[in-house]
Design an enzyme around this catalytic site. Structure first.
Site, PDB file in Angstrom:
ATOM      1  N   HIS A   4       0.816  -1.224   0.000  1.00  0.00           N
ATOM      2  CA  HIS A   4       0.000   0.000   0.000  1.00  0.00           C
ATOM      3  C   HIS A   4       0.849   1.274   0.000  1.00  0.00           C
ATOM      4  CE1 HIS A   4      -3.684  -2.388   1.710  1.00  0.00           C
ATOM      5  NE2 HIS A   4      -3.444  -2.642   0.451  1.00  0.00           N
ATOM      6  N   SER A   9      -7.097  -7.432   9.601  1.00  0.00           N
ATOM      7  CA  SER A   9      -8.508  -7.825   9.713  1.00  0.00           C
ATOM      8  C   SER A   9      -8.955  -8.648   8.511  1.00  0.00           C
ATOM      9  CB  SER A   9      -9.389  -6.582   9.875  1.00  0.00           C
ATOM     10  OG  SER A   9      -9.157  -5.697   8.807  1.00  0.00           O
TER      11      SER A   9
HETATM   12  P1  OAD Z   1      -7.229  -3.172  10.501  1.00  0.00           P
HETATM   13  O1  OAD Z   1      -7.256  -1.985  11.380  1.00  0.00           O
HETATM   14  O2  OAD Z   1      -8.413  -3.397   9.610  1.00  0.00           O
HETATM   15  O3  OAD Z   1      -7.072  -4.503  11.363  1.00  0.00           O
HETATM   16  C1  OAD Z   1      -6.105  -4.626  12.374  1.00  0.00           C
HETATM   17  C2  OAD Z   1      -6.163  -6.054  12.879  1.00  0.00           C
HETATM   18  O4  OAD Z   1      -5.141  -6.203  13.837  1.00  0.00           O
HETATM   19  C3  OAD Z   1      -7.486  -6.424  13.576  1.00  0.00           C
HETATM   20  O5  OAD Z   1      -7.905  -7.684  13.096  1.00  0.00           O
HETATM   21  C4  OAD Z   1      -7.105  -6.517  15.053  1.00  0.00           C
HETATM   22  O6  OAD Z   1      -7.829  -7.522  15.733  1.00  0.00           O
HETATM   23  C5  OAD Z   1      -5.651  -6.900  14.963  1.00  0.00           C
HETATM   24  N1  OAD Z   1      -4.797  -6.503  16.100  1.00  0.00           N
HETATM   25  C6  OAD Z   1      -4.886  -5.402  16.890  1.00  0.00           C
HETATM   26  N2  OAD Z   1      -3.867  -5.345  17.768  1.00  0.00           N
HETATM   27  C7  OAD Z   1      -3.099  -6.456  17.536  1.00  0.00           C
HETATM   28  C8  OAD Z   1      -1.888  -6.983  18.090  1.00  0.00           C
HETATM   29  N3  OAD Z   1      -1.244  -6.349  19.086  1.00  0.00           N
HETATM   30  N4  OAD Z   1      -1.397  -8.138  17.583  1.00  0.00           N
HETATM   31  C9  OAD Z   1      -2.052  -8.796  16.583  1.00  0.00           C
HETATM   32  N5  OAD Z   1      -3.198  -8.358  16.018  1.00  0.00           N
HETATM   33  C10 OAD Z   1      -3.698  -7.197  16.472  1.00  0.00           C
HETATM   34  O7  OAD Z   1      -5.868  -3.112   9.656  1.00  0.00           O
HETATM   35  P2  OAD Z   1      -5.494  -3.814   8.275  1.00  0.00           P
HETATM   36  O8  OAD Z   1      -6.059  -5.177   8.174  1.00  0.00           O
HETATM   37  O9  OAD Z   1      -4.036  -3.656   8.119  1.00  0.00           O
HETATM   38  O10 OAD Z   1      -5.546   0.353   3.505  1.00  0.00           O
HETATM   39  O11 OAD Z   1      -6.235  -2.866   7.247  1.00  0.00           O
HETATM   40  C11 OAD Z   1      -6.102  -3.135   5.885  1.00  0.00           C
HETATM   41  C12 OAD Z   1      -6.097  -1.852   5.112  1.00  0.00           C
HETATM   42  O12 OAD Z   1      -7.275  -1.094   5.403  1.00  0.00           O
HETATM   43  C13 OAD Z   1      -4.978  -0.894   5.441  1.00  0.00           C
HETATM   44  O13 OAD Z   1      -3.761  -1.204   4.811  1.00  0.00           O
HETATM   45  C14 OAD Z   1      -5.511   0.392   4.953  1.00  0.00           C
HETATM   46  C15 OAD Z   1      -6.897   0.302   5.533  1.00  0.00           C
HETATM   47  O14 OAD Z   1      -7.827   1.096   4.954  1.00  0.00           O
HETATM   48  C16 OAD Z   1      -5.143   1.382   2.801  1.00  0.00           C
HETATM   49  O15 OAD Z   1      -4.687   2.381   3.296  1.00  0.00           O
HETATM   50  C17 OAD Z   1      -5.296   1.168   1.339  1.00  0.00           C
END
Ligand code: OAD
Length: 253
Positions: free
Chosen positions: A120, A193
């Protein structure tokens, strides 16, 4: 006593020739970088899906830059945590793991990760919003105090963060590298997520190509039911524990 699923995953990693790890915002949570979804994942009640779009930038570039300036300032005060450090070590040297990240915070880079695909982009790079000839290639800009609307140094059009927004295509070289990395023995998905595609589809791709798949996440996600093994916990504690177990001779775990 080591939980059975941790010991199983450590055994798989120890025997693997090729390892790929997909990371998301959760891996940086312990560093203090806010995640996108879940508690504390919002900014002034805007959803990332509404802000992180070319349309939102065209409508109100100054509002977008306020959001990015806030995120840059927050990230500038954060340092890589134990999870980034373990993955950096795993990536180094011949045959090291490939780390594919959705994060734009560059904490993997700062930890010393060598085989890194930034799907990204990076919040520390800008590009020309009009994609002028000289400004379409991203340039580094690590200022934490930004002008309200940074400009392209080549054509003076508004500059934009060189990150992928919703509705935009991923860089084709990055996408190709990520897809190639799904040809592996073990594919780990960590702290994401698993709802934003195409990144969220990589784990299934790896599974179909015969990889052993595992998820490390604080909570259950749509990937949980797909993977061979799911470990619920913080990446900053689970990854160092796995790293320790991998170093333990077989039979002693
Ligand atoms: P999210 O904010 O959607 O998800 C974060 C995940 O991390 C969740 O499933 C939480 O349960 C988990 N989590 C939180 N703390 C944690 C920890 N200490 N250890 C392990 N897991 C933990 O973030 P992304 O999946 O990265 O896109 O989001 C995907 C994309 O959506 C991002 O890259 C961004 C956003 O919009 C763009 O900017 C294009």
């Amino acid at each position: 006593m080591v939980p059975a699923n941790l010991a199983t995953l450590a055994g798989r990693l120890r025997g693997a020739r090729r390892v790929t790890v997909l990371t998301g915002a959760g891996i940086s949570a312990a560093s203090g970088v806010p995640t996108f979804r879940g508690a504390g994942g919002l900014w002034r009640n805007y959803r990332p899906e509404d802000l992180a779009t070319p349309e939102a930038f065209a409508r109100d570039p100054i509002l977008l830059w306020e959001w990015y300036a806030w995120r840059r300032e927050t990230i500038a005060g954060c340092i890589p945590n134990a999870a980034h450090e373990v993955l950096a070590r795993w990536s180094q040297g011949d045959g090291g793991a490939t780390i594919v990240t959705q994060n734009v915070d560059d904490l993997h880079l700062r930890a010393g990760t060598t085989r890194l695909v930034r799907l990204h982009g990076s919040i520390w790079e800008l590009s020309c919003s009009r994609a002028c000839a000289a400004g379409s290639a991203p340039w580094r800009d690590e200022r934490t105090v930004m002008p309200g609307l940074p400009l392209c140094p080549h054509c003076q059009a508004p500059a934009r963060p060189a990150v992928v927004w919703f509705g935009e295509a991923l860089d084709e070289n990055d996408l190709r590298a990520a897809l190639e990395a799904t040809a592996c023995d073990v594919f780990l998905t960590v702290g994401t997520s698993s709802v934003v595609y195409p990144a969220a589809g990589l784990v299934d791709h790896a599974r179909q190509r015969g990889a052993f798949t595992a998820e490390i996440n604080a909570d259950a996600t749509p990937a949980t039911a797909l993977v061979d093994l799911a470990i619920h916990g913080g990446a900053e504690t689970v990854l160092p524990e796995l790293d320790r177990l991998i170093a333990v001779p077989r039979g002693l775990v």
